[in-house]
Write a protein that holds these residues in place. Structure first.
Motif, PDB file in Angstrom:
ATOM      1  N   SER A  85     -45.443 -27.893  14.317  1.00  0.00           N
ATOM      2  CA  SER A  85     -44.830 -29.221  14.193  1.00  0.00           C
ATOM      3  C   SER A  85     -43.330 -29.080  13.950  1.00  0.00           C
ATOM      4  N   ALA A  86     -42.948 -28.163  13.066  1.00  0.00           N
ATOM      5  CA  ALA A  86     -41.526 -27.914  12.798  1.00  0.00           C
ATOM      6  C   ALA A  86     -40.845 -27.337  14.039  1.00  0.00           C
ATOM      7  N   ALA A  87     -41.534 -26.444  14.735  1.00  0.00           N
ATOM      8  CA  ALA A  87     -40.969 -25.869  15.965  1.00  0.00           C
ATOM      9  C   ALA A  87     -40.743 -26.964  17.005  1.00  0.00           C
ATOM     10  N   HIS A  88     -41.712 -27.867  17.114  1.00  0.00           N
ATOM     11  CA  HIS A  88     -41.587 -28.991  18.050  1.00  0.00           C
ATOM     12  C   HIS A  88     -40.390 -29.863  17.680  1.00  0.00           C
ATOM     13  N   ASP A  89     -40.256 -30.188  16.400  1.00  0.00           N
ATOM     14  CA  ASP A  89     -39.127 -31.008  15.954  1.00  0.00           C
ATOM     15  C   ASP A  89     -37.798 -30.343  16.299  1.00  0.00           C
ATOM     16  N   SER A  90     -37.709 -29.034  16.111  1.00  0.00           N
ATOM     17  CA  SER A  90     -36.473 -28.301  16.430  1.00  0.00           C
ATOM     18  C   SER A  90     -36.166 -28.350  17.927  1.00  0.00           C
ATOM     19  N   VAL A  91     -37.200 -28.172  18.724  1.00  0.00           N
ATOM     20  CA  VAL A  91     -37.014 -28.202  20.182  1.00  0.00           C
ATOM     21  C   VAL A  91     -36.592 -29.598  20.647  1.00  0.00           C
ATOM     22  N   MET A  92     -37.233 -30.625  20.103  1.00  0.00           N
ATOM     23  CA  MET A  92     -36.867 -31.992  20.499  1.00  0.00           C
ATOM     24  C   MET A  92     -35.445 -32.325  20.071  1.00  0.00           C
ATOM     25  N   HIS A  93     -35.036 -31.848  18.899  1.00  0.00           N
ATOM     26  CA  HIS A  93     -33.642 -32.059  18.469  1.00  0.00           C
ATOM     27  C   HIS A  93     -32.693 -31.400  19.465  1.00  0.00           C
ATOM     28  N   LYS A  94     -33.033 -30.188  19.874  1.00  0.00           N
ATOM     29  CA  LYS A  94     -32.203 -29.463  20.843  1.00  0.00           C
ATOM     30  C   LYS A  94     -32.099 -30.259  22.145  1.00  0.00           C
ATOM     31  N   PHE A  95     -33.232 -30.737  22.657  1.00  0.00           N
ATOM     32  CA  PHE A  95     -33.203 -31.482  23.911  1.00  0.00           C
ATOM     33  C   PHE A  95     -32.452 -32.804  23.767  1.00  0.00           C
ATOM     34  N   ASN A  96     -32.628 -33.458  22.627  1.00  0.00           N
ATOM     35  CA  ASN A  96     -31.977 -34.754  22.425  1.00  0.00           C
ATOM     36  C   ASN A  96     -30.482 -34.641  22.165  1.00  0.00           C
ATOM     37  N   THR A  97     -30.006 -33.466  21.830  1.00  0.00           N
ATOM     38  CA  THR A  97     -28.567 -33.292  21.611  1.00  0.00           C
ATOM     39  C   THR A  97     -27.945 -32.539  22.785  1.00  0.00           C
ATOM     40  N   ARG A  98     -28.377 -31.332  23.029  1.00  0.00           N
ATOM     41  CA  ARG A  98     -27.797 -30.505  24.090  1.00  0.00           C
ATOM     42  C   ARG A  98     -27.971 -31.133  25.471  1.00  0.00           C
ATOM     43  N   ASP A  99     -29.132 -31.708  25.718  1.00  0.00           N
ATOM     44  CA  ASP A  99     -29.436 -32.240  27.045  1.00  0.00           C
ATOM     45  C   ASP A  99     -29.381 -33.763  27.104  1.00  0.00           C
ATOM     46  N   ALA A 100     -28.718 -34.390  26.145  1.00  0.00           N
ATOM     47  CA  ALA A 100     -28.706 -35.858  26.056  1.00  0.00           C
ATOM     48  C   ALA A 100     -28.192 -36.521  27.332  1.00  0.00           C
ATOM     49  N   SER A 101     -27.241 -35.899  28.008  1.00  0.00           N
ATOM     50  CA  SER A 101     -26.656 -36.500  29.218  1.00  0.00           C
ATOM     51  C   SER A 101     -26.983 -35.709  30.475  1.00  0.00           C
ATOM     52  N   ARG A 102     -27.917 -34.809  30.380  1.00  0.00           N
ATOM     53  CA  ARG A 102     -28.214 -33.918  31.501  1.00  0.00           C
ATOM     54  C   ARG A 102     -28.964 -34.616  32.640  1.00  0.00           C
ATOM     55  N   TRP A 103     -29.853 -35.538  32.311  1.00  0.00           N
ATOM     56  CA  TRP A 103     -30.710 -36.175  33.302  1.00  0.00           C
ATOM     57  C   TRP A 103     -30.352 -37.644  33.426  1.00  0.00           C
ATOM     58  N   THR A 104     -30.698 -38.252  34.545  1.00  0.00           N
ATOM     59  CA  THR A 104     -30.441 -39.663  34.777  1.00  0.00           C
ATOM     60  C   THR A 104     -31.510 -40.475  34.059  1.00  0.00           C
ATOM     61  N   LYS A 105     -31.066 -41.268  33.093  1.00  0.00           N
ATOM     62  CA  LYS A 105     -32.025 -42.070  32.322  1.00  0.00           C
ATOM     63  C   LYS A 105     -32.455 -43.290  33.128  1.00  0.00           C
ATOM     64  N   LYS A 106     -33.690 -43.694  32.896  1.00  0.00           N
ATOM     65  CA  LYS A 106     -34.204 -44.900  33.541  1.00  0.00           C
ATOM     66  C   LYS A 106     -33.477 -46.106  32.978  1.00  0.00           C
ATOM     67  N   ASN A 107     -33.269 -47.109  33.822  1.00  0.00           N
ATOM     68  CA  ASN A 107     -32.645 -48.339  33.377  1.00  0.00           C
ATOM     69  C   ASN A 107     -33.695 -49.163  32.647  1.00  0.00           C
ATOM     70  N   THR A 108     -33.478 -49.385  31.367  1.00  0.00           N
ATOM     71  CA  THR A 108     -34.454 -50.137  30.576  1.00  0.00           C
ATOM     72  C   THR A 108     -33.986 -51.556  30.284  1.00  0.00           C
ATOM     73  N   ASP A 109     -32.835 -51.948  30.867  1.00  0.00           N
ATOM     74  CA  ASP A 109     -32.331 -53.308  30.668  1.00  0.00           C
ATOM     75  C   ASP A 109     -33.205 -54.302  31.406  1.00  0.00           C
ATOM     76  N   GLN A 110     -33.551 -55.368  30.747  1.00  0.00           N
ATOM     77  CA  GLN A 110     -34.326 -56.443  31.380  1.00  0.00           C
ATOM     78  C   GLN A 110     -33.335 -57.409  32.001  1.00  0.00           C
ATOM     79  N   VAL A 111     -33.494 -57.703  33.281  1.00  0.00           N
ATOM     80  CA  VAL A 111     -32.595 -58.636  33.979  1.00  0.00           C
ATOM     81  C   VAL A 111     -33.223 -59.999  34.062  1.00  0.00           C
TER      82      VAL A 111
END
Length: 111
Positions: A85-111
């Motif tokens: 669980s701790a290892a998972h949390d560390s990996v997710m932190h890494k992905f959410n910081t290091r790779d925060a802008s790496r991929w194209t995020k889906k548009n979640t805005d409601q029009v």
């Protein structure tokens, strides 16, 4: 019923602890993990690739192969006293910081 990683680690430890042999060495577990990943690759190739299963080959599934990989991962972590669980949390932190802008995020805005 959903199980947490901690619950799964405890369940696997209870199972392994009933045997004198206990956990295998890290090198043996790495070899076993590599073997299981190879079996997963074979199943994926049978289902999605160009290599159909032979009539003589056992029925198997991607789900079962992933389960085998999860089991050996839990064993590996337990043998080295790693809290997954701790290892998972560390990996997710890494992905959410290091790779925060790496991929194209889906548009979640409601029009």
């Amino acid at each position: 019923m959903e199980k947490s990683l901690a619950e799964m680690q405890r369940e696997v430890d209870r199972y392994i602890s009933q045997f004198e042999e206990g956990y295998f060495s890290p090198l043996s577990m790495l070899a076993r993990m590599s073997e299981e990943v190879g079996e997963l690759a074979r199943e994926v190739n049978h289902q999605f690739g160009e290599k159909p299963k032979k009539d003589s080959e056992d029925e198997n599934s991607i789900e079962l192969e992933l389960g085998d990989i999860l089991f050996i991962t839990l064993c590996f972590a337990n043998s080295l006293n790693i809290d997954l669980s701790a290892a998972h949390d560390s990996v997710m932190h890494k992905f959410n910081t290091r790779d925060a802008s790496r991929w194209t995020k889906k548009n979640t805005d409601q029009v």
